[in-house]
Design an enzyme around this catalytic site. Structure first.
Site, mmCIF file in Angstrom:
data_model
loop_
_atom_site.group_PDB
_atom_site.id
_atom_site.type_symbol
_atom_site.label_atom_id
_atom_site.label_comp_id
_atom_site.label_asym_id
_atom_site.label_seq_id
_atom_site.Cartn_x
_atom_site.Cartn_y
_atom_site.Cartn_z
ATOM 1 N N ARG A 67 0.885 -1.122 -0.165
ATOM 2 C CA ARG A 67 -0.164 0.192 -0.006
ATOM 3 C C ARG A 67 1.033 1.349 0.016
ATOM 4 O O ARG A 67 2.004 1.467 0.576
ATOM 5 C CB ARG A 67 -0.694 0.094 1.387
ATOM 6 C CG ARG A 67 -1.971 -0.857 1.260
ATOM 7 C CD ARG A 67 -2.873 -0.761 2.478
ATOM 8 N NE ARG A 67 -2.283 -0.925 3.775
ATOM 9 C CZ ARG A 67 -1.709 0.106 4.548
ATOM 10 N NH1 ARG A 67 -1.978 1.449 4.312
ATOM 11 N NH2 ARG A 67 -1.158 -0.203 5.649
ATOM 12 N N TYR A 195 -1.825 -3.663 -6.453
ATOM 13 C CA TYR A 195 -1.477 -4.435 -5.169
ATOM 14 C C TYR A 195 -2.464 -4.219 -4.106
ATOM 15 O O TYR A 195 -2.584 -3.039 -3.753
ATOM 16 C CB TYR A 195 -0.011 -3.870 -4.858
ATOM 17 C CG TYR A 195 0.549 -5.091 -3.853
ATOM 18 C CD1 TYR A 195 1.230 -6.156 -4.481
ATOM 19 C CD2 TYR A 195 0.250 -4.996 -2.454
ATOM 20 C CE1 TYR A 195 1.593 -7.207 -3.471
ATOM 21 C CE2 TYR A 195 0.884 -5.941 -1.639
ATOM 22 C CZ TYR A 195 1.550 -7.023 -2.303
ATOM 23 O OH TYR A 195 1.938 -8.105 -1.423
ATOM 24 N N LYS A 204 -9.677 -1.938 2.269
ATOM 25 C CA LYS A 204 -9.158 -0.620 2.888
ATOM 26 C C LYS A 204 -9.969 0.518 2.516
ATOM 27 O O LYS A 204 -10.580 1.258 3.149
ATOM 28 C CB LYS A 204 -7.631 -0.422 3.043
ATOM 29 C CG LYS A 204 -7.026 -1.547 3.336
ATOM 30 C CD LYS A 204 -7.037 -1.742 4.733
ATOM 31 C CE LYS A 204 -5.730 -2.667 5.211
ATOM 32 N NZ LYS A 204 -6.158 -3.144 6.618
ATOM 33 N N HIS A 224 -10.484 -0.912 11.956
ATOM 34 C CA HIS A 224 -9.409 -2.025 11.713
ATOM 35 C C HIS A 224 -9.213 -2.865 12.533
ATOM 36 O O HIS A 224 -8.092 -2.641 13.414
ATOM 37 C CB HIS A 224 -8.102 -1.033 11.450
ATOM 38 C CG HIS A 224 -6.991 -1.596 10.717
ATOM 39 N ND1 HIS A 224 -5.754 -1.175 11.000
ATOM 40 C CD2 HIS A 224 -7.117 -2.766 9.961
ATOM 41 C CE1 HIS A 224 -4.895 -2.077 10.217
ATOM 42 N NE2 HIS A 224 -5.542 -2.841 9.645
ATOM 43 N N SER A 246 -0.808 -2.223 11.381
ATOM 44 C CA SER A 246 -0.429 -3.324 10.406
ATOM 45 C C SER A 246 1.158 -3.651 11.161
ATOM 46 O O SER A 246 2.044 -3.187 11.728
ATOM 47 C CB SER A 246 -0.209 -2.560 9.075
ATOM 48 O OG SER A 246 -1.275 -2.118 8.900
ATOM 49 N N CYS A 248 1.301 -6.195 13.327
ATOM 50 C CA CYS A 248 1.617 -6.462 14.951
ATOM 51 C C CYS A 248 0.784 -7.882 15.128
ATOM 52 O O CYS A 248 0.628 -8.297 16.177
ATOM 53 C CB CYS A 248 0.822 -5.284 15.622
ATOM 54 S SG CYS A 248 1.726 -3.933 15.709
ATOM 55 N N ASP A 273 -9.106 -8.625 10.033
ATOM 56 C CA ASP A 273 -8.624 -7.391 9.807
ATOM 57 C C ASP A 273 -9.585 -6.140 9.712
ATOM 58 O O ASP A 273 -9.155 -5.060 10.168
ATOM 59 C CB ASP A 273 -8.023 -7.206 8.196
ATOM 60 C CG ASP A 273 -7.113 -5.991 7.971
ATOM 61 O OD1 ASP A 273 -6.599 -5.788 8.563
ATOM 62 O OD2 ASP A 273 -7.488 -5.545 6.725
ATOM 63 N N ASN A 362 6.508 -8.155 2.141
ATOM 64 C CA ASN A 362 5.215 -7.823 2.239
ATOM 65 C C ASN A 362 4.678 -8.961 1.346
ATOM 66 O O ASN A 362 3.433 -8.546 0.813
ATOM 67 C CB ASN A 362 4.796 -6.560 1.769
ATOM 68 C CG ASN A 362 3.576 -6.189 2.166
ATOM 69 O OD1 ASN A 362 2.826 -6.544 3.053
ATOM 70 N ND2 ASN A 362 2.720 -5.342 1.077
ATOM 71 N N ARG A 364 2.045 -11.919 0.089
ATOM 72 C CA ARG A 364 0.716 -12.075 0.742
ATOM 73 C C ARG A 364 0.180 -13.477 0.440
ATOM 74 O O ARG A 364 0.526 -13.764 -0.828
ATOM 75 C CB ARG A 364 -0.103 -11.013 0.234
ATOM 76 C CG ARG A 364 0.201 -9.665 0.730
ATOM 77 C CD ARG A 364 -0.096 -9.367 2.177
ATOM 78 N NE ARG A 364 0.356 -8.377 2.720
ATOM 79 C CZ ARG A 364 -0.446 -7.509 3.708
ATOM 80 N NH1 ARG A 364 -1.288 -7.892 4.157
ATOM 81 N NH2 ARG A 364 -0.066 -6.241 4.178
ATOM 82 N N ARG A 395 3.184 -2.560 19.287
ATOM 83 C CA ARG A 395 4.548 -3.166 19.296
ATOM 84 C C ARG A 395 5.232 -2.004 20.319
ATOM 85 O O ARG A 395 5.750 -1.018 19.867
ATOM 86 C CB ARG A 395 4.853 -3.250 18.022
ATOM 87 C CG ARG A 395 6.499 -4.055 17.977
ATOM 88 C CD ARG A 395 6.660 -4.106 16.697
ATOM 89 N NE ARG A 395 5.992 -5.033 15.827
ATOM 90 C CZ ARG A 395 6.523 -6.464 15.897
ATOM 91 N NH1 ARG A 395 7.472 -6.685 16.665
ATOM 92 N NH2 ARG A 395 5.614 -7.291 15.202
HETATM 93 C C1 OXD Z 1 -2.768 -3.488 6.451
HETATM 94 C C2 OXD Z 1 -3.325 -4.686 5.955
HETATM 95 O O1 OXD Z 1 -1.820 -3.035 6.067
HETATM 96 O O2 OXD Z 1 -4.291 -5.539 6.434
HETATM 97 O O3 OXD Z 1 -3.107 -3.331 7.398
HETATM 98 O O4 OXD Z 1 -3.048 -4.907 4.485
HETATM 99 MN MN MN Z 2 -4.966 -4.261 8.004
#
Ligand code: OXD
Ligand code: MN
Length: 588
Positions: A67, A195, A204, A224, A246, A248, A273, A362, A364, A395
Site C-alpha cells: 500500500r 497491489y 481498506k 481496523h 499493521s 503487529c 482485519d 510484504n 501475501r 508493538r
Molecule cells: C494492512 C493490511 O496493511 O491489512 O493493515 O494489509
Molecule cells: Mn490491516
C-alpha cells in the site's frame, strides 16, 4: 431506463475505452476464465496441482509491492474535514488531475464490472460496492476477499445505493499512481497500482475509509479490527474485537491455536482485519466481518505462528510475491527452518542470497475464510456477534504493560487514541521510533481523526452494555532486549482474563494506567515464566510515561480545538495519577 450502475459503467467505458466489458456473475466457470486470463498476462502461474490444487502465484510489478499511503488521498471539499493525519486533495482538483490517467487506460484490456457485497447476505450490516477494474488478478482476489457477482447484483437491482470504485492498473508507474476517496459521493478512484489495499477496493478503501464516514453519519463503527470468539470450558463463547497497527500479528492472533485448549479454552476466528460494529436491540455492540477472505503477510507464517492458516491455504488460494520451490510450491522466509534448494525468488529469478529474501517482506496469501479450520460457526451470522471487549495493542518494547483495563469507556477511548507502535526494537534499552496510530486507523480513517474520536465517545453513550476496553502489549522486552512474553498461542491467557473481567470476574489491581491482573489472576500453568518477568511485564514506569505523555501531547496538539475536550481531560487525569505535570494546549 438505464440503471445507475449501467449509467456509471457506460460513462466509465467512454472514459477508459476497454476492448471488452464483462459483468461478473461470480460463478465458478467465470472464475476459470478470469484465472486463465490472469495466467495469459504472464505474471501469474498455477502452482503444484497435487499439493496446492487450484492455487496461483502472482508476481506484481517490483515497483508495486505494498500500500502506498503517500499516494492515498481523502478528497473532502474542506481540508479540515480530512484532518492533519490524512493526505488531502480538493475534489475538483483531484478529478482534473487524475481523470486523464483513466483516459483510454483500458484500450487493450477487458473491463470487469464486479458487484460485491461486504458482509454476509441478509445482514443489516452489509453494503454493496461495485469495482470496475482492468486487472484479472484483482477480480480473482476480490472473489476471495468479498462476495462477488449475482449475490450483490441481485440485491442491488436498480438501486443507486452502492459504492462505486474505479480501478485501473494504468502504466503502474508510481509517478502516476493515485488512490483517491471522495467521501461526499462515496466514490473511490484508484490508478497505477495492482497491489492489495490499493487495488482490492472493497478492503481498506471501502470497508475502512469510505465506511468510516458512513458509520459516523449513521451511528456505527467501521474499524481496523480482528474479531475472535473465546470458547470457555462451559461452552460459552465470548467475542473480542481487537485493533492493532499493521504488522503487529493481528491475523495470527485471530487464528491462534490456544495454549489452553486442553483446559477447554479455544479460539474461533470471525475476522482478521476489519470489523463493522453496530449497537443491537439487546443493548450490546454487535460485529460482523465484512470480508470473506484473509489477505495476510506470508513471511514469518509457519506451523508455530499460524497453523490454521497454513492448513487453509492449501487450495483455492493466491500467493503474491512469494518464492517458489522446484516442486512449484510457494515458499517464504520463516516457513520452515531450512531453505529449500533451487528456489525461484519473488521476481522470478533463481534465488541467490545477494539478491535478498526469496519472498518479498510484504508477500501475501489470499485465502477464503471458510477454509480455515478455526473459522467461527457464527462468522456469517447476519446479526453479527456480541462484543464483550475491545483490545487495543501495539508493538512497545517498554512503556505498555502486557495488559491493562480502562477505568471506563471515556478512558478506554483515550487508550485507543494514544495507541502507538515502534518501528524499531528497543534492544539497547532506548525507546524506538514511535508511530502514533489511534485505534490502528491512522492510514484508514476517511475523515478528521479528532471527529473520529468524538464519534467513539458518542457511541459509548448510546450502548447500554458497552464492551470493556483493554490495552495489550505482546512485545515488551527486558533490559537485554529479549521478549518477556512468549506470545502467539500463549496470548490466550491474557484473553481469558479479559473475558473474565468483562464478565465482572477476574481479580485486578489498580495502577495509574488502569487495572492490571492481580497476582495469580492470570492462568500461568504450563508456562515457563519467572515471577520477575511477570512483574516486569505489568510494571508501570513513571519515567517512560512522562515521555509517553509528552509524545501524545505533541500528537494531539496537531488537532487544535477540534480535539474532544474529553481526550484532553483524560490526558490530564492520567498525568495526575502518575504524579506528572504535562498538559495539552487544549486543556481548558
Ligand atoms: C494492512 C493490511 O496493511 O491489512 O493493515 O494489509
Ligand atoms: Mn490491516
Amino acid at each position: 431506463m438505464a440503471t445507475p450502475l449501467q449509467c456509471w459503467v457506460e460513462e466509465t467505458a467512454r472514459l477508459t475505452r476497454p476492448k471488452k466489458i464483462v459483468f461478473c456473475d461470480g460463478s465458478d466457470e467465470e472464475n476459470e476464465r478470469v484465472l486463465a486470463e490472469m495466467v495469459r498476462w504472464g505474471r501469474s502461474f498455477p502452482l503444484n496441482p497435487q499439493t496446492y490444487p487450484h492455487c496461483y502465484l502472482h508476481r506484481s510489478d517490483p515497483r508495486d509491492v505494498a500500500r502506498t499511503e503517500q499516494l492515498t488521498f481523502i478528497c473532502s471539499p474542506r481540508k479540515d474535514d480530512a484532518g492533519p493525519t490524512n493526505n488531502w486533495m480538493d475534489p475538483v482538483e483531484a478529478r482534473k488531475k487524475v481523470r486523464p490517467l483513466f483516459q483510454g487506460a483500458m484500450r487493450d484490456r477487458t473491463m470487469y464490472v464486479v458487484p460485491y457485497l461486504m458482509g454476509p447476505p441478509g445482514s443489516r450490516f452489509s453494503r454493496i460496492g461495485v469495482e470496475i477494474t482492468d486487472s484479472p488478478y484483482v477480480v480473482a482476489s476480490m472473489r476471495i476477499m468479498a462476495r462477488i457477482g449475482k449475490v450483490a447484483g441481485e440485491l442491488l437491482g436498480d438501486s443507486a445505493d452502492f459504492v462505486p470504485g474505479l480501478h485501473s492498473l494504468g502504466d503502474l508507474d508510481p509517478e502516476r499512481r493515485f488512490i483517491l476517496h471522495f467521501p461526499e459521493e462515496r466514490l473511490i478512484w484508484s490508478v497505477g497500482s495492482g497491489y492489495g489495499g490499493n487495488a482490492l477496493l472493497g478492503k481498506k478503501c471501502f470497508s475502512l475509509r469510505i465506511a468510516s464516514t458512513m458509520a459516523r453519519q449513521e451511528g456505527w463503527l467501521a474499524e481496523h479490527m480482528m474479531v475472535l470468539g473465546l470458547e470457555c470450558p462451559d461452552g460459552k463463547v465470548s467475542y473480542i474485537a481487537g485493533a492493532f497497527p499493521s504488522a503487529c500479528g493481528k491475523t495470527n492472533l485471530a487464528m491462534m491455536v490456544s495454549a489452553l485448549e486442553k483446559q477447554g479454552y479455544r479460539v474461533w476466528t470471525v475476522g482478521d482485519d476489519i470489523a463493522w460494529l453496530k449497537p443491537d436491540e439487546d443493548g450490546t455492540l454487535h460485529a460482523i466481518n465484512p470480508e470473506a477472505g484473509f489477505f495476510g503477510v506470508a513471511p514469518g507464517t509457519n506451523r508455530f505462528t499460524n497453523a490454521n492458516v497454513l492448513q487453509a491455504l492449501r487450495r483455492n488460494s493466491l500467493f503474491t510475491n512469494v518464492g517458489m520451490t522446484p516442486q512449484r510450491e510457494p515458499w517464504w522466509e520463516g516457513l520452515d527452518e531450512k531453505q529449500p534448494a533451487d528456489l525461484t525468488d519473488w521476481k522470478g529469478q533463481p534465488w541467490v542470497s545477494a539478491n535478498g529474501p526469496a519472498a518479498h517482506p510484504n508477500a501475501r496469501y489470499t485465502v477464503p475464510a471458510r477454509q480455515a479450520p478455526c473459522i467461527s460457526p457464527n462468522w456469517e451470522d447476519p446479526a453479527g456477534v456480541p462484543i464483550s471487549a475491545f483490545i487495543f495493542g501495539g508493538r512497545r518494547a517498554r512503556v505498555a504493560p502486557l495488559v491493562y483495563e480502562s477505568l471506563d469507556w471515556q478512558h478506554g477511548v483515550f487508550i485507543g487514541a494514544t495507541m502507538a507502535s515502534e518501528t524499531t526494537a528497543a534492544a539497547s534499552g532506548k525507546i524506538g521510533v514511535t508511530r502514533r496510530d489511534p485505534m490502528a486507523m491512522l492510514p484508514f480513517c476517511g475523515y478528521n481523526m479528532a471527529d473520529y474520536l468524538r464519534h467513539w465517545l458518542e457511541i459509548g453513550k448510546r450502548i447500554p452494555k458497552p464492551p470493556k476496553i483493554f490495552h495489550v502489549n505482546w512485545f515488551r522486552r527486558d533490559v537485554n532486549g529479549r521478549f518477556l512474553w512468549p506470545g502467539y498461542g500463549e496470548n490466550v491467557r491474557v484473553l481469558k482474563w479479559v473475558v473474565e473481567r468483562a464478565e465482572g470476574r477476574g481479580d485486578a489491581q489498580e495502577t495509574p494506567l488502569g487495572f492490571v491482573p492481580a497476582k495469580g489472576a492470570l492462568t500461568l500453568e504450563g508456562l515457563q515464566i519467572k515471577p520477575r518477568a511477570m512483574k516486569e511485564l505489568l510494571d508501570v514506569d513513571p519515567d517512560d510515561w512522562g515521555y509517553e505523555l509528552e509524545d501524545t501531547k505533541e500528537f494531539f496538539d496537531e488537532f487544535g480545538d477540534r480535539l474532544p475536550p474529553e481526550i484532553a481531560e483524560e490526558h490530564r487525569k492520567l498525568a495526575r495519577r502518575l504524579g506528572l505535570t504535562v498538559s495539552l494546549r487544549t486543556v481548558p
